[in-house]
Every structure is written in structure tokens, then in C-alpha cells.
Design an enzyme around this catalytic site. Sequence first.
Site, PDB file in Angstrom:
ATOM      1  N   GLU A   1      -4.407 -10.313   0.135  1.00  0.00           N
ATOM      2  CA  GLU A   1      -4.890 -11.179  -0.950  1.00  0.00           C
ATOM      3  C   GLU A   1      -3.784 -12.014  -1.578  1.00  0.00           C
ATOM      4  O   GLU A   1      -4.076 -12.854  -2.429  1.00  0.00           O
ATOM      5  CB  GLU A   1      -5.499 -10.327  -2.056  1.00  0.00           C
TER       6      GLU A   1
ATOM      7  N   TRP B   1     -15.045  -4.437   0.539  1.00  0.00           N
ATOM      8  CA  TRP B   1     -15.147  -4.147   1.973  1.00  0.00           C
ATOM      9  C   TRP B   1     -14.710  -2.723   2.288  1.00  0.00           C
ATOM     10  O   TRP B   1     -14.716  -2.308   3.435  1.00  0.00           O
ATOM     11  CB  TRP B   1     -14.257  -5.124   2.765  1.00  0.00           C
ATOM     12  N   ASP B   2     -14.331  -1.950   1.247  1.00  0.00           N
ATOM     13  CA  ASP B   2     -13.750  -0.623   1.478  1.00  0.00           C
ATOM     14  C   ASP B   2     -14.663   0.315   2.254  1.00  0.00           C
ATOM     15  O   ASP B   2     -14.210   1.318   2.797  1.00  0.00           O
ATOM     16  CB  ASP B   2     -13.359   0.029   0.140  1.00  0.00           C
TER      17      ASP B   2
ATOM     18  N   LYS C   1       0.504  -8.552   1.135  1.00  0.00           N
ATOM     19  CA  LYS C   1       0.195  -7.418   0.252  1.00  0.00           C
ATOM     20  C   LYS C   1      -0.124  -6.171   1.078  1.00  0.00           C
ATOM     21  O   LYS C   1       0.226  -5.061   0.715  1.00  0.00           O
ATOM     22  CB  LYS C   1      -1.011  -7.788  -0.608  1.00  0.00           C
ATOM     23  N   GLN C   2      -0.870  -6.369   2.177  1.00  0.00           N
ATOM     24  CA  GLN C   2      -1.376  -5.215   2.922  1.00  0.00           C
ATOM     25  C   GLN C   2      -1.651  -5.622   4.357  1.00  0.00           C
ATOM     26  O   GLN C   2      -1.561  -6.806   4.700  1.00  0.00           O
ATOM     27  CB  GLN C   2      -2.651  -4.698   2.273  1.00  0.00           C
TER      28      GLN C   2
END
Length: 797
Positions: free
Chosen positions: A492, A353-354, A612-613
Amino acid sequence: MTAGWSWDYDGYEPQRERLAEALCTLGNGRFATRGSAPECAAGPVHYPGTYLAGCYDRLTSLVAGRRVENEDLVNLPNWTLLRYRCLPDDGPPGAWLHPDSETLRHHDVHLDLRAGVLTRRLVFQDARGRGLRVTHIRIVHMGDARIAAQSSAFRAYGWSGAVEVESVLDGAVRNAGVERYRDLDGRHLTDHRTGFEPGGVAWLSCRTVESGIRIAMAVRTATRPARPAREDATGDRTVQTYRLPIGPRRSASVVKTLGLHTSLDRPAGEPRAVAVDSAARAPAFTTLLSTHKASWQRLWEQGELRVPGEAGRVLRLHLFHLLQTLSPHTAELDVGVPARGLHGEAYRGHVFWDELFVLPYVTLHFPEVARALLMYRHRRLPAARAAASGAGGRGAMYPWQSAGSGREETQELHLNPRSGRWLPDHSHLQRHVGSAIAINVWRYAQATGDRGFLHSAGAEILLEVARYWAGAATYDAGRDRYRIRGVVGPDEYHDAYPDAADPGIDDNAYTNATAAWVLARGLELLGELPEARCEELTGGLSLDREELSRWEEVSRRLYVPFHHGVVSQFEGFGDLAELDWGHYRDRYGDIRRLDRILEAEGDTVNRYQASKQADTLMLGYLFRPEELGDLFGRLGYTLDDDVWRSTVSYYLRRTSHGSTLSSLVHGWVLARQKGAQAWDHCREALLGDVADVQGGTTGEGIHLGAMAGTVDLVERGITGLEAVAEGLRVAPVALREIPRFAFTVCLAGHRGVRLRMLPGRLGVRLPDSAPAPLTILLPENRRGTVDPGQERWFRLG
Ligand code: BGC
């Protein structure tokens, strides 16, 4: 003027070499070559690699007793290899020389970002004081995307004789650039053939094992002074050996010029013949160098963001690598946005998806390239439809990791290097990737005004993703809400509830909110389409009134969980245990990969409120506060400033930043709300690759999303730039550390719109050629108009 335009590594540090190779990669959007030392083949220190955009191959390996398939971006033959040694008149031949030789006295690497030229200088000196200075200059041609070249100059000090040089084209390569993948098969090249043509041209052809892509490389080696070569070809490599007389007043040089052609290329041609022809006809190195520099100059004019100081230098490096991965040549190719650039083998060259973080910049500067990247997704719409129907759904379910065919390429097992265990990988449940693609379609059309695309390929993507969401949502009578269950969010770490038998979590706020947005845009799009086109599309997709009324219903009734006055990352997130962050920081120092730490301890991150993010906070990255308020309002929730600020501070304390995307998003969100820690996160995002913040991952490939995202953080994040129907909306926020900058964009049919930000002021200039005046919408309902050829300054509050 080189200030701010160079990237240098002084001295030779073997442990830094992979990082330097990645950050000194040269590419032209079609292919790239890592900045490795020409003297060295792959080994523990050096990893030469050349990657062609879109050249993937699939192999099956046996790991942990299971047969697993992996599709890789294929490492192509090494065209840079050059071995040399000294043959003094008065003594025996010296040893083959390389950066690891004991006689190395000097070593530096210099990357000229303006010109796209990599220079590596080495000086050797033996015990008797005999010296050899070697200067390698390499380019991957930005004008002629079939060509690369490497010139090596030799000077002798204190002796005379000859340098013996082997110019090698090495096809005995494999994908072995990532230690974690060592158990996987990496031999993607087969059917090697080699040979020589007149004029010093060596060639090597081969094909990929499963995808059957035919690849040919031809290298023309030119030497000065010229001497007949000894030419040896083994099955998978060619070696041309030269003895070049050298002395204190007599230098020698070798130029390797590469021609690369494959069966993926257009116009089609027999790869070997075309590659040989390209190499043979390529101009001399000095001419190649000047045409290459001219191409870079044009690229910088269109792509540049000027920021003074050290931050500006890092941003320029980021842009340099972005432009080398996605250049105007990319517009001709069937490729997506590789998460790790064309710079290494991490994530196997896959497309995630970056592009959500990359397309905004590309759209503003190179709209044709952005369109081509979206067409990569459109060509894979049939695969996404097949995936949706295979899973019992409808519409298009885009894969979390995409490569050649568009099928799901996420690995089934991943290795935790800390525990040595291969574990099931559930990250493919990140269905939110479909919304990212739909958002890109919409925003591309908004920024460019490209209705032709939006009403054709763009509409098909957007409507099919919307349809997928409408089908994936299930009605929960108890809540009188629709739910999307069994997914994984951008964080994730959480891939299941603690002790659950099945993977996935429910009601990920980011997934649900973006799904609601896509459904609403799908309906809006159908409303704006010309009647005939609307009928054609709805007929072609068999979209009837009943289905559309479900879209309307789901877009207003999707469930978003809250707890303690904040948006819950997913249903039940607030019930998970709190992690003792201090304990883990004290014990491990770097806890970015908390998931691996906990798994190695026999625990699981699924038990904790630890992300994680950025996950929920992604909503603040994608939407302005008013947009977010409206989106939640449409869903029947209140998301005001207080709730949002509490949500931001809640997750700030519970995120380990195990992805480079995390600091970028946090930096963006905090900068927009003028938060105190904004710069800490922006700085971390800027350092992500140059300081290899994720501990050794940059050597395996750059993080393209974060690199492009930092550039976009300045261009759109600080200015609040947005193309809207009436003109250009801006809402600048001051970021003290980046007080001034300038860039030029293409917006809604206006090319060459120049924006300059100074403390307290924003300047907008329209080129003479602009077709019409541009309306600027400022905060507090202020507005102004800029005429063609005019620059206007606006005061900022
Ligand atoms: C991140 C993903 C990202 C991927 C590729 C992962 O570490 O968690 O969000 O898409 O890297 O860059």
C-alpha cells in the site's frame, strides 16, 4: 495437562494491559468480549469492549475541515463491570478496589485455551494487613452463543464485615479504542432504556444511530450469600448494589450471566424480551462452565493442529482466536472475515482481502463456515456490481474495505500519527481484492468438492469478477498488450507515481497476474458447467461469445512488467530511487511504517523502491512454481526458477514488513524454496501479535490474517497439501524448527483425514467411515492409496 494450553500474564503492568486484553478476548463467533479487568471502565489503561459480528454503524465526523463518513463495528454496552470495596466491621468503608489501587499485592491473568476460560486473580492488602482475594472467571459460551458469564469470588484475610459490590450494565460506552481515530465520532448507541425484572435481572436496550440495529443486553446477577439488592437505573446504565457478609471463614461470590439479543438475530424476537429470557433461564455458572468446555472440546477435535513446543503453544493461541472469531455459529450469520477479529476497533471491524489467508484453514476444518463467509460476499454482489458500473466498468468491483452493506468503506482520510496530518487515503484502489474473493471461491470448491456452490453463487462471483477485469484492462497498441492502470497493489505504500497529479500506479504485476488467472478460471468454469446451467448463467449475466473471446484475449495478453531480470512490482518500479535502508534503520530503529516516517520528514515513500509488504511475492504464496510458470506462460512470459529466485531476493531487500501479513508470506515463500531465512520470517509471523511486533497495534485488535496464516503455513505450507481431482497432492518441505506435527481435515468429501508429519515421513489416515480410498500424489510422480480405516506412511525424499 495444561502444558501448551495456557496463556498467562503474571503481575500487573498497566502499559501491557491493552495487549493482554486483546489476547485474552473471549468470543464464540457471534460476539466477543475483550479480556479487560471487570473493575474498570474505559480509560487510558483499560479498554473493555464487546463486539457483535456484523453489527456496524455509520457516523459522519468533521476532520481537517471535511465531513467524512466512517462505518464502525460497534462497541456494545459493557456487561462485565463490577465495582467492589470492603466494609470492615471495625472501621470506615475502604476505597473502591481495582488493579490500579495502591493496595494491590498480587495480580495474574490466566487463559485456559482448551476450555476457553479466562481467570483473573487479584489480592489487595491495606496498611493494617487486611486482605481481600478476588478471583474472576469469565466465559463467552461456545455452545449457546447468546450467553456469557462472569463469576467473582471474594475471600477476606484478617478482617470481617462485608464487601459492597456494584454489578453494573454500562451503556454509556463509545468507540474509543484506537487513539488515531480520536477525532472521529464514536457514539453509535442511542435510545437507551433500562430496567429490572424479578430474579436479579437488569436489562438495557438501545439502538445503533444510523443502521438502526436494536440491541438488548440482560444481566442476571446472583450473589452468595444472597441479599436484597438496591437497584438504580439511570438513562444508560443499571447498577445493582449488594452487601455480602464476609469473614475469614466466610467467602462471598457474585455471578453475572449475560443474555444478548439484537434485531440482527434469527429467529427474530423483541430484543429486550429475548435477552431477559435468555439471562433468566440460563443455567447456573457451574453448568454453563461444563457445557461450554464440552463445546470447546468438540471444536478442538475438528479444528486442532498439534505442534509440540513453544511454536505449538503460539499456534494454539492463534487458532483459539481464529475459532473465537469464526466458529460454527458464524455459519448462521451474514458476516465476513474481520481483519482484526472481534477483538478491538482497529480498521473498524472491516473486512479486507485477509480472508485469502484465513479461508484455507477454515475450508479444511469447517467447510460450512467457509461457505458462509463466501456467501457474505455473494450477498454483496449487487453492491459490487453497482460500484463497477458507478466507476464506468462492468461486472463486480468489490470494495477494498467492506462492512455492513458491501459498499466501499475505506476511509477517505487517514491520520499520520507522526506528523499529525490527515492525508488522502487511496488504498481503496486495491482492486486486487476481487481476485482474492474469486480465488477463494475456486479453492473452496476444489478442497470441498462443493459443486453446488461453485455452479451457483460461486460462479456468479467468479464470472462477475472476471468480467470486471476484462473491462478494466485497456489495450495498448504500442505494446500490443492489455494494461490495468491507476491501481494500488498489496504494497500500500505506492499509491501514486512521484509528482503525479492522479493516484494509482500501472500494471501491478500481482494484480495483472491474478486477473489473468481469474479470467482463465472463468472460462474454465463455463466449460465445465452442465449445458443447461451454463445457458442459464450466461443468459442471466448477458455474457455473449464476443465478451468471452475478449476474456480469452485479455487472459493471454495482460502486461506484466520486468526489469533487470526480475518481475517489476509495477511499471516503473525499477526506475524509482533506491532507499538508504541503513540510514533509516540507524535513525529510527523500527522502520516498518516507513511511509509515515518519510511523510513526516516531508518526503514520500512513492519515490523509492521500498515496499510495505509482500506484493509480487504474493504470487509465490498463492501458486506452486509450476502453476506460476503456466500462468506466466499463458501470458507469453517465461517465469522459470532463476527469474523467480532473483525476484524473491530482489524484494526481500526492499521490503519493510509494515504489515503482519508480510513476514507470513515471506516465511511461506522461503520455506517452499528452502531458503535460508525462512525461519526468521516464520518466527516473526508467529510473534506478530504475542510480542506486538507492529508496536502497539495488537491492543487494538489481533491480526487475524497472520494468525490464521501461520496455522495454514504449517498445514499447507510445509506439507504442500492440495486437493486435486484425483485425490490429495502433497509436496512436503522440511522446516527444521517444526519437524513434527499432526492435524485432521475434511477433504473432497472425506471427513476426518488425519495427517502426521515426522522427519522424513508423512502419515495419512482415513477414517473407517470414508466413502472410498484416497489417492495420495507425491513428488516425482509417486503415488499411493489409503483405504478407509487405514493409516499409511510415505517416505519423503
Ligand atoms: C495491510 C493490508 C491488510 C490490512 C488489514 C494493512 O496493514 O497492508 O494488506 O489487508 O492491513 O489487515
